[in-house]
Design an enzyme around this catalytic site. Sequence first.
Site, PDB file in Angstrom:
ATOM      1  N   ASP A  73       0.816  -1.207   0.000  1.00 43.87           N
ATOM      2  CA  ASP A  73       0.000   0.000   0.000  1.00 43.87           C
ATOM      3  C   ASP A  73       0.853   1.262   0.000  1.00 43.87           C
ATOM      4  OD1 ASP A  73      -2.179  -1.622   0.004  1.00 43.87           O
ATOM      5  OD2 ASP A  73      -2.682  -1.332   2.110  1.00 43.87           O
ATOM      6  N   GLY A  74       2.006   1.221   0.665  1.00 45.44           N
ATOM      7  CA  GLY A  74       2.898   2.375   0.660  1.00 45.44           C
ATOM      8  C   GLY A  74       3.383   2.712  -0.739  1.00 45.44           C
ATOM      9  N   ASN A 146      -5.095   8.559   2.136  1.00 43.39           N
ATOM     10  CA  ASN A 146      -5.479   7.985   3.421  1.00 43.39           C
ATOM     11  C   ASN A 146      -5.801   9.026   4.476  1.00 43.39           C
ATOM     12  OD1 ASN A 146      -5.443   5.302   2.767  1.00 43.39           O
ATOM     13  ND2 ASN A 146      -3.423   4.880   3.614  1.00 43.39           N
ATOM     14  N   GLU A 147      -4.792   9.850   4.829  1.00 43.32           N
ATOM     15  CA  GLU A 147      -5.031  10.764   5.936  1.00 43.32           C
ATOM     16  C   GLU A 147      -4.061  11.928   5.982  1.00 43.32           C
ATOM     17  OE1 GLU A 147      -2.123   7.999   6.776  1.00 43.32           O
ATOM     18  OE2 GLU A 147      -4.093   7.240   7.409  1.00 43.32           O
ATOM     19  N   THR A 187      -9.433   2.547   7.248  1.00 45.84           N
ATOM     20  CA  THR A 187      -8.914   1.223   7.612  1.00 45.84           C
ATOM     21  C   THR A 187      -7.463   1.297   8.082  1.00 45.84           C
ATOM     22  OG1 THR A 187      -8.248   0.812   5.322  1.00 45.84           O
ATOM     23  CG2 THR A 187     -10.444   0.052   5.988  1.00 45.84           C
ATOM     24  N   GLY A 188      -6.895   2.507   8.200  1.00 46.05           N
ATOM     25  CA  GLY A 188      -5.486   2.655   8.544  1.00 46.05           C
ATOM     26  C   GLY A 188      -5.262   3.226   9.935  1.00 46.05           C
ATOM     27  N   LEU A 191      -8.254   3.898  12.202  1.00 43.13           N
ATOM     28  CA  LEU A 191      -8.844   2.696  12.803  1.00 43.13           C
ATOM     29  C   LEU A 191      -8.081   2.285  14.055  1.00 43.13           C
ATOM     30  CD1 LEU A 191     -10.966   0.394  12.470  1.00 43.13           C
ATOM     31  CD2 LEU A 191      -9.223  -0.863  11.200  1.00 43.13           C
ATOM     32  N   SER A 192      -6.753   2.376  14.015  1.00 38.99           N
ATOM     33  CA  SER A 192      -5.947   1.985  15.165  1.00 38.99           C
ATOM     34  C   SER A 192      -6.136   2.939  16.345  1.00 38.99           C
ATOM     35  CB  SER A 192      -4.462   1.922  14.779  1.00 38.99           C
ATOM     36  OG  SER A 192      -3.937   3.213  14.561  1.00 38.99           O
TER      37      SER A 192
END
Length: 291
Positions: A73-74, A146-147, A187-188, A191-192
């Site tokens: 994904d990276g 993502n963020e 989901t990344g 989520l954690s």
Amino acid sequence: MKIALHGRPLKEAAIPCVQHIFSELKRRGVSVQVYEPFGHFVTRLGIAPEDFSVFNRPEQITDVDFFFSIGGDGTLLETLTFVGDRQIPILGINAGRLGFLAGTLCSDIDIALNQLFAGEYRYDDRTLLHLDANRELFGGVNFALNEFTITKRDTSSMIVVNTYIDGEYLNSYWADGLIVATPTGSTGYSLSCGGPLVMPDSGNFIISPVSPHNLNVRPMIVSDNSVLSFQIEGRSKNFLVSLDSRSKVVDATIKLTVRKEHFKARLIKLAGQNFLHTLRAKLNWGLDSRN
């Protein structure tokens, strides 16, 4: 047809997959353009295509029909920085570990290529977020899939992130940091930190504090039509601002605003690939012996 390939140095187990991709593209008469460091890597291994061009910068990529991201994904997030607003369709080939976004397995590469060349695929357009600041931070590549995150830089005391929605004060987060995630990023990191899972096409941003000191502060979902702005305070003079895996050190004079990007990331979705299946396969979502 012309295909650009982006990748990083891979583990030995993934080398046959890359070699097979090159062989298939040659057999199909495809012109190949390779990210230069990855080109050096495959050349040293002796598996590079006979004739290929290279790129190092987005403007060097021309007349490309598809973009292959070979890795995890990276790697796919890096690929997006080369694609930018041109929305070149991206096929993520998982030669890494989790591969949540890079959903095509090396073992399925023949099936994937057959579907791709037969036109048996659809586009999965994903919302990006855009960062504006009162000074240049990311060399013009001010978007993330993502963020966006604001975090303290070291093990010093917590920071305060004063947060506004459309100019209206929301909250001052006393925490180790703050995350603004897209549905894809749900989901990344978010989520954690206790954030919810959000369907990719939901049209939302997720605001998730990182280790908040206020126990009554929880993640919050807002419309992706919102404009979010931030001011940072803290005992430390420096803080860390990130877009996906790219980060910069800033100080308290920085002014930050996040909004929805005007273009999207265009991922290729092949037959049998869908978000709910990926949740169950990659995150063991809902795993229960009773099921």
